[in-house]
Design a protein around this motif. Structure first.
Motif, short mmCIF file in Angstrom:
data_model
loop_
_atom_site.label_atom_id
_atom_site.label_comp_id
_atom_site.label_asym_id
_atom_site.label_seq_id
_atom_site.Cartn_x
_atom_site.Cartn_y
_atom_site.Cartn_z
N ARG A 10 19.06 -69.15 -85.51
CA ARG A 10 20.43 -70.17 -85.95
C ARG A 10 20.88 -69.78 -87.28
O ARG A 10 20.00 -69.51 -88.28
CB ARG A 10 19.95 -71.56 -85.87
CG ARG A 10 19.71 -72.14 -84.53
CD ARG A 10 19.60 -73.76 -84.44
NE ARG A 10 18.69 -74.14 -85.58
CZ ARG A 10 18.72 -75.37 -85.65
NH1 ARG A 10 19.06 -76.26 -85.05
NH2 ARG A 10 17.87 -75.92 -86.65
N LYS A 11 22.24 -69.48 -87.54
CA LYS A 11 22.77 -69.04 -88.62
C LYS A 11 23.25 -70.45 -89.39
O LYS A 11 23.41 -71.72 -88.62
CB LYS A 11 24.16 -68.43 -88.40
CG LYS A 11 24.60 -67.94 -89.45
CD LYS A 11 26.16 -67.17 -89.39
CE LYS A 11 26.84 -66.77 -90.32
NZ LYS A 11 28.12 -66.26 -89.99
N ASP A 12 22.87 -70.54 -90.69
CA ASP A 12 23.04 -71.84 -91.41
C ASP A 12 24.54 -71.97 -91.51
O ASP A 12 25.52 -71.40 -91.44
CB ASP A 12 22.56 -71.45 -92.85
CG ASP A 12 21.20 -71.44 -92.83
OD1 ASP A 12 20.64 -71.08 -94.24
OD2 ASP A 12 20.44 -71.96 -92.26
N THR A 13 24.73 -73.38 -91.41
CA THR A 13 26.13 -73.74 -91.59
C THR A 13 26.56 -73.77 -92.99
O THR A 13 25.92 -73.64 -94.03
CB THR A 13 26.37 -75.43 -91.10
OG1 THR A 13 25.68 -76.08 -91.87
CG2 THR A 13 25.74 -75.35 -89.72
N GLU A 15 27.68 -76.09 -94.95
CA GLU A 15 26.91 -77.12 -95.44
C GLU A 15 25.39 -76.81 -95.94
O GLU A 15 25.06 -77.37 -97.13
CB GLU A 15 27.03 -78.46 -94.66
CG GLU A 15 28.45 -78.98 -94.47
CD GLU A 15 29.07 -78.40 -93.39
OE1 GLU A 15 28.54 -77.27 -92.65
OE2 GLU A 15 30.24 -78.48 -93.13
N GLU A 16 24.94 -76.38 -94.89
CA GLU A 16 23.42 -75.99 -95.16
C GLU A 16 23.50 -74.97 -96.40
O GLU A 16 22.17 -75.16 -97.28
CB GLU A 16 22.62 -75.32 -94.03
CG GLU A 16 22.57 -76.62 -93.10
CD GLU A 16 21.86 -76.16 -91.50
OE1 GLU A 16 22.21 -74.85 -91.39
OE2 GLU A 16 21.09 -76.88 -91.02
N LEU A 18 25.58 -74.75 -99.06
CA LEU A 18 25.65 -75.22 -100.09
C LEU A 18 24.38 -76.30 -100.51
O LEU A 18 24.32 -76.30 -101.59
CB LEU A 18 27.03 -76.18 -99.76
CG LEU A 18 27.33 -77.17 -101.10
CD1 LEU A 18 27.69 -76.21 -102.28
CD2 LEU A 18 28.66 -77.92 -100.83
N LEU A 19 23.70 -76.80 -99.54
CA LEU A 19 22.71 -77.48 -99.91
C LEU A 19 21.52 -76.79 -100.57
O LEU A 19 20.88 -77.14 -101.29
CB LEU A 19 22.07 -78.32 -98.62
CG LEU A 19 21.04 -79.26 -98.92
CD1 LEU A 19 21.20 -80.40 -99.47
CD2 LEU A 19 20.20 -79.79 -97.50
N ILE A 22 22.32 -75.99 -103.96
CA ILE A 22 22.15 -77.27 -105.02
C ILE A 22 20.78 -77.29 -105.14
O ILE A 22 20.33 -77.67 -106.32
CB ILE A 22 22.69 -78.51 -104.47
CG1 ILE A 22 24.68 -78.33 -104.40
CG2 ILE A 22 22.46 -79.64 -105.07
CD1 ILE A 22 24.98 -79.33 -103.64
N GLU A 23 20.04 -77.31 -104.05
CA GLU A 23 18.53 -77.47 -104.23
C GLU A 23 17.65 -76.40 -104.71
O GLU A 23 16.51 -76.17 -104.61
CB GLU A 23 18.00 -77.78 -102.90
CG GLU A 23 18.33 -79.23 -102.49
CD GLU A 23 17.84 -79.85 -101.27
OE1 GLU A 23 17.34 -79.07 -100.35
OE2 GLU A 23 17.59 -81.03 -100.95
N GLN A 26 15.01 -76.97 -106.66
CA GLN A 26 14.36 -78.27 -106.38
C GLN A 26 13.98 -77.93 -104.63
O GLN A 26 14.48 -78.64 -103.93
CB GLN A 26 14.85 -79.55 -106.46
CG GLN A 26 15.45 -79.69 -107.87
CD GLN A 26 16.14 -80.87 -107.88
OE1 GLN A 26 16.57 -81.63 -106.94
NE2 GLN A 26 16.79 -81.22 -109.16
N PRO A 28 12.39 -78.02 -101.17
CA PRO A 28 11.67 -79.12 -100.05
C PRO A 28 10.04 -78.58 -100.33
O PRO A 28 9.91 -77.71 -100.23
CB PRO A 28 12.24 -79.27 -98.78
CG PRO A 28 13.11 -77.79 -98.53
CD PRO A 28 13.41 -77.36 -100.05
N LYS A 29 9.33 -79.74 -100.31
CA LYS A 29 7.82 -79.50 -100.32
C LYS A 29 7.69 -79.12 -98.84
O LYS A 29 7.87 -79.99 -97.82
CB LYS A 29 7.05 -80.91 -100.63
CG LYS A 29 7.33 -81.43 -102.04
CD LYS A 29 6.86 -82.58 -102.15
CE LYS A 29 7.27 -83.94 -101.36
NZ LYS A 29 6.49 -85.14 -101.61
N ALA A 32 4.88 -81.75 -95.99
CA ALA A 32 4.35 -83.03 -97.04
C ALA A 32 4.08 -84.14 -95.81
O ALA A 32 4.66 -84.32 -94.88
CB ALA A 32 5.74 -83.50 -97.49
N SER A 40 8.25 -91.71 -102.93
CA SER A 40 7.57 -90.65 -103.47
C SER A 40 7.49 -90.61 -104.98
O SER A 40 7.75 -89.77 -105.66
CB SER A 40 8.47 -89.38 -102.82
OG SER A 40 9.75 -89.57 -103.52
#
Lengths: 235, 289
Positions: A10-13, A15-16, A18-19, A22-23, A26, A28-29, A32, A40
């Motif tokens: 799947r190709k990232d949208t 929005e993904e 951009l997310l 931004i992250e 940071q 994701p773990k 988890a 948390s």
């Protein structure tokens, strides 16, 4: 309908993407564990350590359980036997390891004893190696002590007067017919000895045996022969 | 033994429980989830997700919680049924949901607000956490509760909101919020869950079967059957999932190998004959962003 297993990546949208931007600092773990209550809070490094330790211990417990405690279901006897054999192998290896450790740690090292009598028979003691004193003596002394032993009587030199008398008489008998013809005082002194009784001549040097007597010394005076501790000068 | 094991499955593929593992993320779903996370990171405040019945709002909320658990720095809470007759009860429930201790014996509304403000300040500023509150079935919120939420959204610093609020509700929420301009103006993200198209329906069925453990190359649903399912379900994931579940159960009972159009038509016909026709009017509003 396409195959169930046909999965296109799947190709990232937008929005993904951009997310992810931004992250970026940071992420994701991964994996988890779900938290009860939805919080948390707390230092992240401590949570990460706790999670990793928990995952590692859980993994170790699972492996232990699978190896030693899991019971195969159903009637798979072959699998059951393989598991049992595996357990025996582990126990044997552990016992061998313990034995080696105890042997190395507690039992002192012993030097192996070398037997000089390679042809010894079972039950007989090994011949002791020659002492340093013996090794230090000249070869002539060694041969003299060997010749002094009488294999039939077991005497080795003897100190009684009768054995000495017999040795003296015997020496007279052995060398009575010997006369020194000539002496070569070279690097290795040699003497030419004639046996008048047998009409034979011998070239001898120190250490040789002539007529059963041991040639002990060759000098300008003559040849000294020895028999069972008794000496005679041949001229 | 469950029926799905006879089909080579490990789990029930078309359960209507909001299991995030079976949440099929179409491109619009993924975009919504990513947008929500962006809003949280930027601390924008209020986000609203509208969707018709059975479009997957609750499942999306569960999926969002799962994604928040995988990330650091988030404190999240979810309210499943925000039906409160008074503002006091709403704040009281909110205090309990957030786990805030109340010292006063008979706290007033002002006490609740102060406690919430202190809690948000402490968690957001002192601890550096992002507090997220998801309210499902938000169309049940009355005007008083919405007003209380608007007050919570006033708690902010110069550059960020202290509370990230997500309202998930049916389309009935739209006119209510339009009637509250002071709240509607605070909405930072507006999105709507729409029904799936035929291609997405195919993908959803394949995804669910795969998650349930189906590994055979032979399909369980023919293309013609999927088309009929989409037609009857009108693209709503819940309706289509329930129809797929009934089709598989029927397949097992008939000892068939694949779900075809005939089988699906028979099920739909049985519903129509029994009077179980779709009762809710389908609303296809397009919300202004």
């Amino acid at each position: 309908m396409r195959s169930v297993m046909a999965d296109l990546p799947r190709k990232d949208t937008a929005e993904e993407q951009l997310l992810r931007l931004i992250e970026g600092a940071q992420p994701p773990k991964p994996d988890a564990p779900p938290a009860s209550g939805g919080s948390s809070s707390g230092p992240s490094w401590r949570n990460r350590l706790l999670q990793e330790w928990s995952a590692a211990s859980s993994h170790a417990r699972m492996r232990w359980h699978a190896l030693f405690r899991a019971r195969p279901r159903g009637g798979d006897t072959v699998l059951r036997q393989l598991r049992l054999a595996g357990r025996f192998v582990w126990v044997a290896l552990a016992g061998l390891g313990i034995y080696i450790a105890v042997t190395v740690a507690l039992v002192p090292a012993r030097r192996p004893q070398v037997a000089f009598d390679t042809g010894r028979r079972p039950g007989r003691e090994a011949v002791k190696p020659p002492s340093p004193d013996t090794l230090m003596k000249p070869m002539a002394d060694y041969l003299s002590s060997v010749l002094q032993r009488n294999p039939f009587t077991g005497n080795s030199g003897g100190t009684a007067a009768a054995p000495v008398q017999r040795a003296r008489e015997r020496l007279k008998e052995l060398v009575g017919s010997l006369v020194v013809v000539g002496i070569d005082r070279g690097a290795t002194p040699e003497a030419l000895i004639e046996d008048k009784a047998q009409g034979r001549t011998y070239f001898v040097k120190v250490g040789d045996v002539v007529n059963g007597a041991f040639v002990k010394e060759i000098s300008s005076r003559g040849v000294i022969v020895e028999y069972e501790g008794e000496e005679e000068l041949l001229q | 033994m469950s029926y799905y094991r006879l089909l080579g499955l490990n789990r029930e593929p078309f359960s209507t429980s909001p299991d995030p593992a079976f949440f099929y993320q179409s491109e619009p779903h993924r975009a919504i989830l990513a947008n929500l996370l962006i809003e949280f990171r930027l601390k924008r405040g209020l986000s609203v997700v509208l969707g018709d019945v059975g479009t997957g709002k609750t499942t999306l909320a569960r999926k969002l919680i799962q994604m928040l658990k995988e990330r650091e720095g988030f404190l999240f809470h979810i309210v499943l049924d925000p039906t409160y007759p008074s503002e006091d009860l709403f704040f009281s429930s909110l205090i309990r949901t957030l786990g805030i201790g109340v010292a006063a014996a008979s706290p007033t509304l002002i006490d609740y607000r102060e406690l919430l403000e202190q809690y948000l300040f402490h968690k957001s500023i002192a601890d550096g956490q992002t507090v997220v509150l998801l309210i499902d079935e938000a169309h049940k919120l009355n005007a008083l509760s919405l007003e209380a939420l608007r007050i919570l959204l006033n708690y902010e610093t110069n550059d960020a909101k202290l509370l990230q609020l997500v309202l998930l509700g049916q389309l009935e929420l739209l006119p209510v919020m339009r009637g509250m301009p002071n709240l509607a103006d605070r909405i930072s993200l507006k999105c709507q869950l729409k029904p799936l198209d035929v291609g997405e329906t195919h993908e959803m069925i394949r995804f669910r079967l795969r998650e349930a453990g189906y590994r055979s190359p032979a399909p369980l649903f023919l293309d013609e059957a999927v088309g009929t399912i989409h037609e009857f379900g009108e693209g709503y994931p819940r309706r289509m999932a329930m129809l797929c579940h009934r089709a598989l159960r029927e397949l097992v009972m008939r000892r068939g190998r694949v779900v075809d159009r005939t089988l699906v038509d028979a099920l739909v016909q049985a519903d129509r004959e029994a009077g179980w026709e779709p009762s809710h009017p389908l609303q296809k509003h397009v919300c202004a962003a």
